[in-house]
Design an enzyme around this catalytic site. Structure first.
Site, PDB file in Angstrom:
ATOM      1  N   SER A   1       0.797  -1.122  -0.235  1.00  0.00           N
ATOM      2  CA  SER A   1      -0.122  -0.112  -0.007  1.00  0.00           C
ATOM      3  C   SER A   1       0.857   1.390  -0.191  1.00  0.00           C
ATOM      4  CB  SER A   1      -0.796   0.089   1.193  1.00  0.00           C
ATOM      5  OG  SER A   1      -1.349   1.373   1.384  1.00  0.00           O
TER       6      SER A   1
ATOM      7  N   HIS B   1      -1.087  -1.302  -4.135  1.00  0.00           N
ATOM      8  CA  HIS B   1      -2.380  -0.915  -3.555  1.00  0.00           C
ATOM      9  C   HIS B   1      -2.602   0.579  -3.167  1.00  0.00           C
ATOM     10  CE1 HIS B   1      -5.747  -1.955  -1.022  1.00  0.00           C
ATOM     11  NE2 HIS B   1      -5.590  -1.192  -0.221  1.00  0.00           N
TER      12      HIS B   1
ATOM     13  N   ASP C   1      -4.909   3.466  -1.800  1.00  0.00           N
ATOM     14  CA  ASP C   1      -6.122   3.761  -0.771  1.00  0.00           C
ATOM     15  C   ASP C   1      -6.731   5.137  -0.940  1.00  0.00           C
ATOM     16  OD1 ASP C   1      -5.944   1.276   0.940  1.00  0.00           O
ATOM     17  OD2 ASP C   1      -4.133   1.944   1.354  1.00  0.00           O
TER      18      ASP C   1
ATOM     19  N   MET D   1      -9.293   7.624  -0.280  1.00  0.00           N
ATOM     20  CA  MET D   1     -10.178   8.086   0.813  1.00  0.00           C
ATOM     21  C   MET D   1     -10.760   9.448   0.693  1.00  0.00           C
ATOM     22  SD  MET D   1      -7.905   6.536   3.911  1.00  0.00           S
ATOM     23  CE  MET D   1      -7.075   5.150   4.088  1.00  0.00           C
TER      24      MET D   1
ATOM     25  N   HIS E   1      -8.426   0.641  -4.003  1.00  0.00           N
ATOM     26  CA  HIS E   1      -9.246   0.518  -3.002  1.00  0.00           C
ATOM     27  C   HIS E   1      -9.943   1.680  -2.524  1.00  0.00           C
ATOM     28  CE1 HIS E   1      -9.716  -0.727   1.814  1.00  0.00           C
ATOM     29  NE2 HIS E   1     -10.656  -0.634   1.201  1.00  0.00           N
TER      30      HIS E   1
ATOM     31  N   MET F   1     -12.408   3.641  -0.530  1.00  0.00           N
ATOM     32  CA  MET F   1     -13.035   3.916   1.021  1.00  0.00           C
ATOM     33  C   MET F   1     -13.696   5.276   0.459  1.00  0.00           C
ATOM     34  SD  MET F   1      -9.813   2.575   3.046  1.00  0.00           S
ATOM     35  CE  MET F   1      -8.830   2.679   1.501  1.00  0.00           C
TER      36      MET F   1
ATOM     37  N   MET G   1     -11.315  -6.457   5.512  1.00  0.00           N
ATOM     38  CA  MET G   1     -10.582  -5.441   6.233  1.00  0.00           C
ATOM     39  C   MET G   1     -10.243  -6.040   7.616  1.00  0.00           C
ATOM     40  SD  MET G   1     -10.123  -2.884   4.218  1.00  0.00           S
ATOM     41  CE  MET G   1      -9.212  -2.067   5.645  1.00  0.00           C
TER      42      MET G   1
ATOM     43  N   ASP H   1      -6.256  -6.866   4.469  1.00  0.00           N
ATOM     44  CA  ASP H   1      -5.944  -5.242   4.203  1.00  0.00           C
ATOM     45  C   ASP H   1      -6.055  -4.725   5.715  1.00  0.00           C
ATOM     46  OD1 ASP H   1      -5.073  -2.871   3.961  1.00  0.00           O
ATOM     47  OD2 ASP H   1      -6.675  -2.216   2.566  1.00  0.00           O
TER      48      ASP H   1
HETATM   49  C1  DX5 Z   1      -6.408   1.303   5.719  1.00  0.00           C
HETATM   50  C2  DX5 Z   1      -5.891   0.895   4.208  1.00  0.00           C
HETATM   51  C3  DX5 Z   1      -4.793  -0.091   4.216  1.00  0.00           C
HETATM   52  C4  DX5 Z   1      -3.556   0.757   4.722  1.00  0.00           C
HETATM   53  C5  DX5 Z   1      -2.572  -0.768   5.424  1.00  0.00           C
HETATM   54  O1  DX5 Z   1      -7.492   1.818   5.696  1.00  0.00           O
HETATM   55  O2  DX5 Z   1      -6.948   0.273   3.461  1.00  0.00           O
HETATM   56  O3  DX5 Z   1      -4.359  -0.281   2.842  1.00  0.00           O
HETATM   57  O4  DX5 Z   1      -2.449   1.114   4.025  1.00  0.00           O
HETATM   58  O5  DX5 Z   1      -1.853  -0.179   6.236  1.00  0.00           O
HETATM   59  P1  DX5 Z   1      -0.923  -1.183   7.145  1.00  0.00           P
HETATM   60  O6  DX5 Z   1      -0.520  -2.548   6.396  1.00  0.00           O
HETATM   61  O7  DX5 Z   1       0.020  -0.294   7.737  1.00  0.00           O
HETATM   62  O8  DX5 Z   1      -2.118  -1.613   8.218  1.00  0.00           O
HETATM   63 ZN    ZN Z   2      -6.440  -0.487   1.483  1.00  0.00          ZN
END
Ligand code: DX5
Ligand code: ZN
Length: 217
Positions: A8, A31, A33, A35, A64, A66, A135, A173
């Site tokens: 990520s 990956h 993210d 948000m 991903h 969110m 998750m 994840d």
């Molecule tokens: C959290 C994200 C993850 C995050 C994971 O909401 O969806 O992808 O980057 O980070 P680590 O591996 O540090 O928990």
């Molecule tokens: Zn993620």
């Protein structure tokens, strides 16, 4: 079941994303993210950055989302060239339509469940899903502690997939690291997102090799 590692970039240096992508040539995916500060209490990056990243790396992008309105935005991520686009069950209002639009635009369709969202209610949706994301932290931030409470759900999801009989990847994840990845693999996960465990390491590429080894054993 081939093990895949998806580092990520949430834990990477956002000012140097092309370089950060180049540091993990052995990653199966990158990956990303997305948000929106509504679905989760954090704001990261969106479509323009994904487009820029696609030009800067040949590693496929695993988006991903969110965000509160994935039905509106998900197809665009597939259209610009993301290899996989994941929407959240808790946010999608028309998941079947949106998952089909993602596939129609040429990407793999992903469907994500928060830690407290049951998987059984989505059994009939499995034919629409290329990757189920469970998750293992509450979404929003990197570096959180892995939630062991999700392990039984990983097991049950793997059973549902086996009963369905089609090929659905099972991604985890959140808090996935050297001390937790074996439990996830043993429970049935085969695609592993790792942010801080990869980009927090002195050698991110070696960290990926190590995680892959642990998950394969
Ligand atoms: C959290 C994200 C993850 C995050 C994971 O909401 O969806 O992808 O980057 O980070 P680590 O591996 O540090 O928990
Ligand atoms: Zn993620």
């Amino acid at each position: 079941m081939a093990v895949q590692i998806s580092p990520s970039i949430l834990s990477a240096d956002f000012a140097r994303l092309a370089d950060e992508a180049a540091r993990v040539p052995n990653a199966d995916w990158l990956h990303v993210d997305v948000m929106d500060n509504h679905f989760v209490p954090n704001l990261t990056i969106g479509l323009p950055v994904v487009e820029a990243l696609l030009k800067a790396t040949s590693t496929p992008i695993d988006c991903h989302l969110m965000i509160e309105d994935p039905d509106r935005w998900a197809p665009a991520y597939a259209e610009v060239g993301a290899g996989s686009v994941t929407i959240h069950a808790e946010a999608a209002k028309a998941p079947v339509r949106t998952l089909r639009q993602i596939r129609a635009a040429g990407a793999r369709s992903g469907f994500a469940l928060n830690p407290s969202t049951a998987v059984e209610q989505y059994e009939d949706l499995l034919p629409e899903i290329d990757m189920l994301l469970l998750m293992t932290v509450e979404p929003g931030f990197g570096g959180q502690k892995f939630l062991d409470v999700v392990l039984p759900k990983i097991r049950r999801a793997r059973e549902l997939i086996a009963r369905y009989g089609g090929e659905v990847w099972l991604q985890v994840d959140g808090g996935v690291a050297a001390d937790t990845i074996e439990r996830c693999a043993e429970a049935g996960a085969d695609v592993f997102v790792a942010g801080s465990a990869v980009y927090g390491a002195a050698d991110p590429s070696a960290a990926i090799d190590h995680l892959r080894e642990l998950a394969t054993a």
